[in-house]
Design a protein around this motif. Structure first.
Motif, PDB file in Angstrom:
ATOM      1  N   TRP A 112     111.596 -24.140 -25.540  1.00 52.81           N
ATOM      2  CA  TRP A 112     110.629 -24.874 -24.726  1.00 52.81           C
ATOM      3  C   TRP A 112     109.948 -25.903 -25.607  1.00 52.81           C
ATOM      4  CZ3 TRP A 112     108.689 -22.995 -19.705  1.00 52.81           C
ATOM      5  CH2 TRP A 112     109.441 -21.926 -19.208  1.00 52.81           C
ATOM      6  N   SER A 128     105.579 -33.874 -20.226  1.00 57.42           N
ATOM      7  CA  SER A 128     106.053 -32.704 -19.499  1.00 57.42           C
ATOM      8  C   SER A 128     106.420 -31.596 -20.466  1.00 57.42           C
ATOM      9  CB  SER A 128     107.298 -33.063 -18.678  1.00 57.42           C
ATOM     10  OG  SER A 128     107.717 -31.963 -17.888  1.00 57.42           O
ATOM     11  N   LEU A 153     109.494 -29.486 -16.453  1.00 53.34           N
ATOM     12  CA  LEU A 153     108.399 -28.783 -15.784  1.00 53.34           C
ATOM     13  C   LEU A 153     107.091 -29.573 -15.935  1.00 53.34           C
ATOM     14  CD1 LEU A 153     109.405 -25.380 -17.332  1.00 53.34           C
ATOM     15  CD2 LEU A 153     109.660 -25.972 -14.919  1.00 53.34           C
TER      16      LEU A 153
END
Length: 196
Positions: free
Chosen positions: A104, A67, A134
């Motif tokens: 991220w 992910s 996400l």
């Protein structure tokens, strides 16, 4: 960087030789010794111009879950947080982005390990920052290749041991088929590409 260095960097990205002695093959292709290839690659790593040279596996075919994860980290804690996150071997990329969710990263966990629990562990170890997992809804195969050659410098090709010259994509496909059957994972379906 000199023209030999640019050519070497281009070959590493586009057509890393999948042979038993890849550095020897790279040396022959760019006209320097194997020792110089290793020295130059080591210098690129020390300068952080090359992070790693490794295969990229299709994690889903191996039963891994992966992910993209976004964290909202205080600016003065970004470096420390990134070090904690990057210490986990399943983290392959880590980016600083503008906005509230500014750190991220991508993560993959092996079969039997909960992705959600592992992300929660990393989040707590990094300081408990707000985190969003996400997962991909659809996967795309992207190849990012940086154009490092200057006008007039050699095009990238890979000479097979038999002497035939192949374009990088064709060389990869031939070698992928040849070596995937020797891989640790039967059938070769786990091999997805290479990242340099």
């Amino acid at each position: 960087m000199d023209s030999v260095g640019r050519l070497l960097l281009d070959r590493i990205q586009r057509s890393f030789p999948l042979v038993s002695k890849p550095y020897e093959a790279l040396a022959a292709g760019v006209g320097i010794s194997e020792a110089e290839v290793r020295e130059r690659i080591g210098e690129l790593k020390r300068r952080r111009q090359v992070r790693q040279i490794s295969a990229i596996f299709n994690t889903g075919a191996l039963g891994y879950r992966s992910s993209l994860v976004a964290m909202a980290v205080s600016d003065n804690q970004l470096e420390a947080t990134a070090q904690v996150v990057n210490a986990y071997p399943g983290v392959s990329h880590n980016y600083l982005r503008p906005g509230t969710y500014n750190l991220w990263y991508t993560i993959a966990v092996p079969p039997g390990i909960s992705l959600e629990i592992k992300v929660d562990e990393l989040t707590r170890a990094a300081g408990g920052w707000p985190t969003i997992v996400l997962p991909a809804r659809r996967k795309y195969k992207l190849a990012v290749v940086l154009d490092v050659l200057e006008e007039g410098e050699a095009e990238t090709t890979f000479e097979q041991p038999g002497g035939s010259v192949l374009e990088a994509k064709e060389a990869f496909e031939i070698n992928r088929r040849e070596y995937s059957h020797r891989a640790l994972y039967p059938g070769g379906s786990a091999f997805g590409g290479a990242s340099f």
